[in-house]
Design an enzyme around this catalytic site. Structure first.
Site, short mmCIF file in Angstrom:
data_model
loop_
_atom_site.label_atom_id
_atom_site.label_comp_id
_atom_site.label_asym_id
_atom_site.label_seq_id
_atom_site.Cartn_x
_atom_site.Cartn_y
_atom_site.Cartn_z
CB CYS A 5 -0.93 0.01 1.21
SG CYS A 5 -0.11 0.32 2.78
CB CYS B 49 4.43 -0.42 1.64
SG CYS B 49 3.42 -1.61 2.52
CG ASP C 74 12.74 29.10 -33.69
OD1 ASP C 74 12.76 30.32 -33.92
OD2 ASP C 74 13.63 28.31 -34.05
CG ASP D 93 17.17 24.29 -32.32
OD1 ASP D 93 17.35 24.66 -31.14
OD2 ASP D 93 17.75 24.80 -33.29
CG ASP E 167 15.32 28.06 -29.90
OD1 ASP E 167 15.58 29.27 -30.06
OD2 ASP E 167 14.89 27.33 -30.79
#
Length: 738
Positions: A15, A18, A425, A621, A625
């Site tokens: 669960c 845990c 871009d 890219d 950038d």
């Protein structure tokens, strides 16, 4: 500090508590561990640690001390498989023992309560038979809950096992007391057995459903072939396991076969289905010099390739690794559930005790109060809370990977779901990033074909992108492009060459004096369209203009419209001049353009948009950038095959397809909707049913009897169903069409 990070399988979790216990023992009690994040659905833990301070064996030892098994890489995948199969077999044995003894116990108990057993129901040995049937269930089927509860309490926390062990043991011990003391009261052996068996059935169903959430990873791994056809030096072929392929090996890939590794085509022409990487169903033509990627499918002709990346370096292997890491991360919204789970079990125990006290005080009867206490204990399971986020993340990340969308982590998913602005871009994103000849205008008696041939010959030695565009256009028309007798490049102006015995000048329109008349009007019109111009002169006389432009991607207008429909404003940000930018924007349907922005200036544009209170994505890219990608709320890299792991981006579109942009928005929103649905039902379930189990509807005449007096067995079934429903709801994500 030698910081490393690794994801390791964990065996033995049941669960959310845990998962929190493992995170606590690693992150807070192990020196050298920077962070630890457990994925309950994937059953693994992602650990960032200082390798100079702590090693993997120490991590495994500490996790073992908490009651769980950490599978190390040194043990191999077979060890993980063996451990999981051993655990699965043990759980199945416990389940079948529970079913085998609980079914007859329940039938006999129900028969006695309904008066169907006649005189037998009053015989002293009937309760003894119930004890004999219930005991194997209590201490064999339920043994794992006792062990888990003990280890959990020893670690200073309380998990689901504590609630199950408390609830079932309370019913069993009380019944045993009634039997041994001869008190003559009702026994609840069938209740304790039903609790344990129903929860075990629920866990089994949950595990089966949960296993499907990682199906995307298995599907990706299954795409890669297990063998490859290697070409020997003498030209013969041999079939070898793909693990034996080395860089530089020549491989033969026939029609219908998948590429075993990444490579470069040496011989042959074919179309390749790259949908496994990009999500795009349209095949891509491949020939000598073209890149191919492992797990993509060769459709037609045979191809000879040379292996360039093998093993973990292939694009598919890196995608699988990225998806696995992303699936193991937590979205910020999960922190609420984690905080609740940390105090959940003690709170439920307190509620159960208060419930018992109130009902015992109201009615003065022990048994009804006890049944209420047991019902509260077993209906409150934190599993659904722990599964709400990771199951949705696992399914969603896998769906994204199959459609060419890779999220770096779950936090990126949550942020992307709220995007309002997407900065695009121009070059390489909305356009192909490669200039093409768009117009050829001959003058002074020269034909169009002749003008293009002369210009291409003059520029044949040049490496300038515009010169290459002209040469490419001439070759595509089948023109004979020869190297000029003389060629001189004039920086910033153009070229001067000798073609067919004539002096040819090619360059900027203003490089050879002022233009007049038809040529001037033509140049003005083409500039207004955002095109780049080349003026061509022969022996000092103008013979024409050639226009080039960076071609807009064919799918750009549809993508822009889709983004608008999703409520995301597309904005073009480019370093190009305004006329060219406006021309492209007009063709794709973008209203807002920010032109003349240098790469370093794009970061400022992102910041200005954010200051306006909008959540911003930057699409680029991933290289020049990078500052803007890093500054944006979400950085989206238009990745080619080798750009899969652009570090500055939060999302990578494999193959660089524009259609991936709306997919990012749709997928992130659907994932977050699934997570919110899961968390709502997990919280609502407990908020609604714990009071019902406590008896708040006992005096409500309008309520069904089953809710007024909720039996612990029904509570156990409802608890199991809550976890299963969360997993099944997450699996619905896998059917979403992006």
């Amino acid at each position: 500090m030698a910081q490393k990070e690794i994801s390791l399988p964990v065996v033995g979790m049941t669960c959310a508590n845990c998962a929190l216990a493992i995170e606590r023992v690693l992150a807070k009690k192990t020196e050298g561990v920077v962070s630890a994040s457990v994925n309950l659905a994937a059953e693994n833990v992602h650990v960032v640690f200082d390798a100079d301070v702590v090693n993997l064996e120490k991590l495994a030892h500490n996790v073992e001390s908490a009651g769980y098994h950490l599978v190390l890489p040194s043990e191999g995948e077979d060890a993980e498989t063996a451990a999981r199969k051993a655990e699965e077999r043990a759980q199945q044995r416990a389940l079948w023992v529970g079913i085998s003894f609980t079914v007859p116990l329940f039938i006999l108990s129900a028969g006695r309560s309904a008066g169907l057993l006649g005189a037998w129901s009053q015989t002293p040995w009937m309760n003894l038979l119930f004890l004999l049937l219930a005991t194997p269930v209590q201490f064999y089927t339920g043994w794992g809950y006792y062990v888990g509860a003990f280890k959990s309490l020893r670690n200073g926390s309380a998990n689901m096992d504590v609630l199950v062990a408390l609830g079932s043991t309370t019913a069993y011990v009380y019944s045993l007391y009634v039997l041994l003391a001869g008190a003559g009261g009702h026994v609840y052996f069938e209740t304790s057995a039903l609790i344990l068996t129903l929860i075990k059935v629920g866990k089994w169903l949950e595990a089966r459903a949960k296993g499907k959430t990682s199906g995307a990873i298995r599907a990706l791994l299954d795409l890669a072939p297990k063998v490859a056809t290697r070409i020997r030096e003498e030209g013969t072929t041999e079939t070898i396991p793909v693990g034996m392929v080395l860089e530089g090996d020549r491989l033969l890939v026939g029609p219908g076969e998948a590429f075993p590794v990444d490579g470069e085509v040496l011989e042959g022409q074919s179309a390749v289905d790259e949908s496994a990487l990009t999500g795009e169903s349209v095949p891509v033509d491949k020939g000598p010099g073209e890149k191919v990627y492992g797990a993509t499918v060769n459709q037609h002709g045979a191809l000879t390739i040379t292996a360039t990346e093998v093993g973990v370096d292939t694009v598919m292997a890196r995608i699988v690794d990225l998806v696995r890491r992303a699936q193991g991360t937590k979205a910020p919204v999960q922190r609420v559930a984690d905080r609740v789970a940390a105090v959940f079990v003690p709170t439920i125990v307190a509620i159960a005790l208060v419930t018992f006290g109130i009902w015992y005080w109201i009615g003065g009867a022990f048994e009804p109060a006890l049944i209420r206490l047991v019902a509260v204990l077993v209906i409150a399971c934190p599993c659904a809370l722990g599964l709400a986020t990771p199951t949705a993340v696992m399914v969603g990340m896998g769906l994204g990977a199959r459609n060419g969308v890779l999220f770096r982590d779950a936090e990126a998913v949550e942020i992307a779901s709220g995007l309002k602005t997407m900065l695009l871009d121009k070059t390489g994103t909305l356009t192909y990033g490669r200039p093409e000849v768009t117009d050829v205008f001959p003058l002074n008696g020269v034909g169009e074909t002749e003008l293009l041939r002369i210009t291409a010959c003059a520029q044949e030695p040049s490496g300038h992108p515009l010169a290459k565009a002209v040469v490419r256009a001439a070759q595509e028309r089948g023109l004979d492009v020869k190297t000029p007798a003389r060629h001189t490049a004039k920086s910033g102006v153009g070229v001067e060459a000798e073609v067919d015995g004539s002096d040819i000048d090619v360059g900027r329109p203003d490089a050879f004096g002022e233009m007049h008349g038809e040529m001037a009007e033509l140049a003005e019109r083409l500039r207004a369209q955002g095109k780049s111009l080349m003026r061509v002169c022969r022996d000092g006389t103008d013979i024409g203009l050639i226009a080039t432009a960076d071609e807009v991607r064919g799918d750009a207008p549809a993508v822009v419209n889709r983004l608008k429909a999703l409520g995301v404003e597309p904005v073009m940000v480019t370093g190009d001049h305004e006329a060219a930018a406006e021309a492209v924007a007009g063709r794709v349907g973008i209203e807002r353009v920010i032109a003349g922005v240098l790469p370093e200036g794009k970061e400022s544009v992102v910041r200005e948009e954010q200051e306006g209170g909008r959540r911003v994505a930057m699409v680029g890219d991933g290289i020049n950038d990078a500052p803007a990608l890093a500054r944006a709320d979400i950085g989206i890299a238009m990745g080619g095959g080798t750009d899969v792991a652009v570090e500055t981006s939060d999302v990578t579109l494999v193959g660089g397809e524009l259609h991936g942009l709306p997919r990012v928005v749709v997928l992130s929103r659907r994932m977050m909707r699934g997570i919110h649905e899961n968390l709502f039902w997990a919280f609502f379930y407990n908020v609604a049913l714990i009071p019902v189990a406590a008896g708040v509807l006992a005096s409500a005449a309008w309520a069904p009897q089953i809710l007024r007096h909720l039996h612990p067995a029904l509570a156990a079934g409802a608890m199991a169903f809550s976890s299963i429903s969360v997993v099944l709801n997450s699996l619905r994500l896998g059917r979403v069409k992006l």
